[in-house]
Each structure stands twice: as C-alpha cells, then as structure tokens.
Design a protein around this motif. Structure first.
Motif: not given
Length: 289
Positions: A155, A160, A165, A221
């Motif tokens: 991430a 992200l 996620l 994601c």
C-alpha cells in the motif's frame, strides 16, 4: 447483511457450523513470509549501494563547493575593487577553473553512475511477487493466513489505502475459503485437490462482483494487489460479464466432480445453454449428480 452471509448467498454454499457458529479459519499476522523480503526492502535492488552512491556524490559536491565558494567571494571583492595586479586575477581564475573542471567531471561521473542504478530500480524490478508473499491458503484443512506487513508495504509503495487493501484481500480469501470449506445445498463439500488457477479465477469473479457495490477505490486496490502477484491471467478464466447464476452452477458442479476439468464443465454448460435455445431436449452427456 454480513459479508459472510452475502458470500454464502452469492455462491450457494454455506460454511460448516459448530455449536451454531460458522467455522471460518482466518488468521491475520504481522509475520514477514518467505518471498516478501524483496517487497519489504522496497523499490531499490541494492539500497546500501544506492546510499553509498549518494554519500560519494554528497562528498564530491561538498568538495566542489569548497572551490566555488572562495572563488565567488573573491569575484565579489573584485566587483568593488579590481586587484592590484592583473596577473593575480589571471592566475587565480586559471587555477580555480582547472580545479572546478576536474571536480565537476568527478561529480558528473558519480551522478551518471547513480542515475543508472536508480533507473534499474523500480516497480518492474519488484513485481510480480508470489501470492504467498501476501497470504497462504491451506487445502487440506481449509484456512487462510494473511500477512499484514507485506500488504502495508505494498500500500505504501503503490499509494493505496492500507485499510481498503486489507478489506479487499479479506474478501478474496473469504470467497476462496468458502469454495474449499463450504457445503452446498446437498451438504456436499469440495472434492477438488490443489487447483490454484481455477480457485483464484472463481474467487476473483465473485470478489469483483462484490466490490462493485463499493466505491471505485475498492476495485482499484484489488486490481493493483492482483497485478502485484501476477494474478491478472487467472481472472481471464471467467469473464466478468458472465452471470452469477451460470458461474455458481459451474462452480458447484466443478467442486463435486474432481474427474472433470473446469474448461470441460464451462464449455458443457455453454453447450447446454445453446441446446436449450435450439431444442427442448436435455443435454445427455452431463450426468446429474
């Protein structure tokens, strides 16, 4: 409706129960599994070597400044009052110019070497990773184990949301576990062995269907995570425009008949649909079980 109930309803399966509670073996851990070391290290192939490159460039740049700063101060003096002897200025300029050129060549060479190493480091060098860098799935005693630190690192690298996620990965493995551990309406469990490609393809299909109910960031994601371990090819197993009912029917039949391949079942189902359109006769080649 809870995520578990929604998954069960979508797939036509139910998790086994114990004392009235669904048995879902799901573990999240802060371990760093084998295969995730490269991800945890980051985008640099050899971070220590890159640091050494910056250190050398810093030192040589400092040396260049040690030449430039006194020269700048002297030039400022001569702006206000010319030197008594022109030869003094000529000698100073020639000497410092040679030093600057020599040092500038050293700095340029170090810059070139460092830039080359930086070019070699990047996402292309890091991915794809094995799926086991993020999670493992046991077939014999169905359970999922998700590794949170590699997910967090992913991430961070891909910019992200760590929480989103984590959620989409949980959804994917919830569907995966339901395929492996769930029971169909007749109480039958999965009879398949280790068939990752089909399992991932089916789980991805239902995961994407589920995520379409959420904001686009969830699908983004999930897509980036799947791409990180090279899972896009598995998603081609089932087109997203396929109906949930059709995929559910094929999946249940696939679970119950280990002697049949997914392709054979899927193609047979399509043939059956075509035959229903052109003829009322049932497809005789498919035994009812």
């Amino acid at each position: 409706m809870s995520l578990r109930l929604e998954a069960e309803q979508a797939m036509g399966l139910r998790f086994p129960e114990r004392n009235g509670e669904a048995v879902i073996r799901f573990e999240e851990t802060m371990e760093v599994p084998h295969g995730a070391e490269v991800l945890m290290r980051g985008l640099y192939r050899d971070p220590d070597d890159i640091k050494k490159g910056f250190k050398n460039l810093h030192q040589e740049t400092a040396t260049l400044l040690e030449i430039l700063m006194p020269r700048r101060a002297r030039l400022k003096e001569w702006l206000e009052e010319l030197p008594e002897q022109p030869k003094e200025a000529e000698s100073f300029l020639r000497e410092t110019s040679e030093k600057i050129q020599h040092q500038d060549r050293k700095v340029s060479q170090l810059e070139h070497e460092l830039i080359s190493k930086l070019v070699e480091s990047g996402l292309e060098d890091l991915f794809p990773l094995p799926l086991s860098a993020f999670a493992t799935l046991s077939y014999t005693d169905p359970c999922a184990k998700i590794f949170l630190r590699p997910l967090g690192r992913l991430a961070e690298i891909l910019k992200l949301s760590p929480e989103i996620l984590r959620q989409v990965v949980r959804v994917h493995f919830l569907y995966s576990l339901l395929i492996l551990a769930g029971q169909d309406l007749d109480g039958q469990s999965c009879q398949r062995g280790n068939e990752d490609a089909v399992l991932i393809g089916i789980a991805s299909f239902f995961t994407l269907k589920h995520l379409k109910k959420h904001p686009p960031e969830f699908q983004h994601c999930y897509g980036e995570w799947v791409k990180a371990w090279g899972g896009k090819s598995f998603q081609r197993l089932i087109a997203q425009e396929s109906s949930v009912e059709k995929v559910r029917a094929a999946m249940i039949f696939w679970r119950r008949n280990p002697e049949l391949s997914w392709d054979g079942i899927w193609n047979g189902l399509q043939s059956f649909e075509m035959e229903k359109i052109t003829s009322p006769r049932p497809l005789s080649s498919w035994p009812v079980r």
